[in-house]
Design a protein around this motif. Sequence first.
Motif, PDB file in Angstrom:
ATOM      1  N   ALA A 134       1.004  -1.326  -0.030  1.00  0.00           N
ATOM      2  CA  ALA A 134      -0.113   0.096   0.045  1.00  0.00           C
ATOM      3  C   ALA A 134       1.111   1.202   0.064  1.00  0.00           C
ATOM      4  N   HIS A 135       0.234   2.122  -0.627  1.00  0.00           N
ATOM      5  CA  HIS A 135       1.092   3.431  -0.730  1.00  0.00           C
ATOM      6  C   HIS A 135       0.127   4.749  -0.348  1.00  0.00           C
ATOM      7  N   TRP A 136       0.504   5.764   0.047  1.00  0.00           N
ATOM      8  CA  TRP A 136      -0.264   6.918   0.364  1.00  0.00           C
ATOM      9  C   TRP A 136       0.550   8.073   0.366  1.00  0.00           C
ATOM     10  N   GLY A 137       0.104   9.127  -0.233  1.00  0.00           N
ATOM     11  CA  GLY A 137       0.749  10.390  -0.542  1.00  0.00           C
ATOM     12  C   GLY A 137       0.975  10.854  -1.923  1.00  0.00           C
ATOM     13  N   ASP A 138       1.210   9.869  -2.749  1.00  0.00           N
ATOM     14  CA  ASP A 138       1.418  10.189  -4.231  1.00  0.00           C
ATOM     15  C   ASP A 138       0.520  10.904  -4.686  1.00  0.00           C
ATOM     16  N   GLN A 139      -0.902  10.495  -4.305  1.00  0.00           N
ATOM     17  CA  GLN A 139      -2.159  11.286  -4.775  1.00  0.00           C
ATOM     18  C   GLN A 139      -2.005  12.911  -4.701  1.00  0.00           C
ATOM     19  N   GLU A 140      -1.404  13.341  -3.798  1.00  0.00           N
ATOM     20  CA  GLU A 140      -1.256  14.539  -3.500  1.00  0.00           C
ATOM     21  C   GLU A 140      -0.389  15.333  -4.602  1.00  0.00           C
TER      22      GLU A 140
END
Length: 227
Positions: A134-140
């Motif tokens: 899982a990854h989070w932050g690249d959508q910003e």
Amino acid sequence: MNGLIGRSWKGFENLPQGGYIVCPNHLTEIDPLVVGHAIYSNGRLPRWLAKESLFKPPVLGWFLRTTGQVPVSRSSASAAESLKQAQKVLDAGGVIVIYPEGTLTRDPNLWPMIGRTGAARLALQTGAPVVPMAHWGDQELLPRYSKKMYLFPRKHVTVSVGTPVNLDDLREGPRTRTVLQEATNRIMDAITGLQAELREEEPPAKRWDPSEHGQAQTGRSFEKPDN
């Protein structure tokens, strides 16, 4: 990628030796670069199951073929051939990346939606471990379906790897639709759990199903499927 984002890698000690399948969530068009960078930074060169249409433009197609990416078609015969090519990569000790959602999540809050059975089919066919990611932050940096990148302020992306999904009890016997769906649900549960930890939030009780909301299963937009 280091010049664009700050980053944190978590749980990469969970990556096994030899061939394995990585199953990440899919937030934005840029996350293949994030996923690839994370895996490569930890000593492996991944290969993707990529849409067949991406192989048609001369330059991009040449690059994808040269780097050993595996084209995927929706036709049953071509899909079977894609799985054979992916199996060769795994048998040689390589790393295959498959987005089990099949496209960018349709969930309004960017939680993983329902999965497709391709990753489960490959895992049960080859016996290769399935590693949830899982990854989070690249959508910003690049919001879903956006054509504009937001470089400032500098964004921070976290990529987390979980332990391989336990599919041992499903590997024997026929690969029925029920078995494939159970394996897919386990993979999506693991991915969702990792993302929930990154977000420090509770995921929805039920995963988003595009068909229940009049949305197409694939494609760049939220258009309704053809009648």
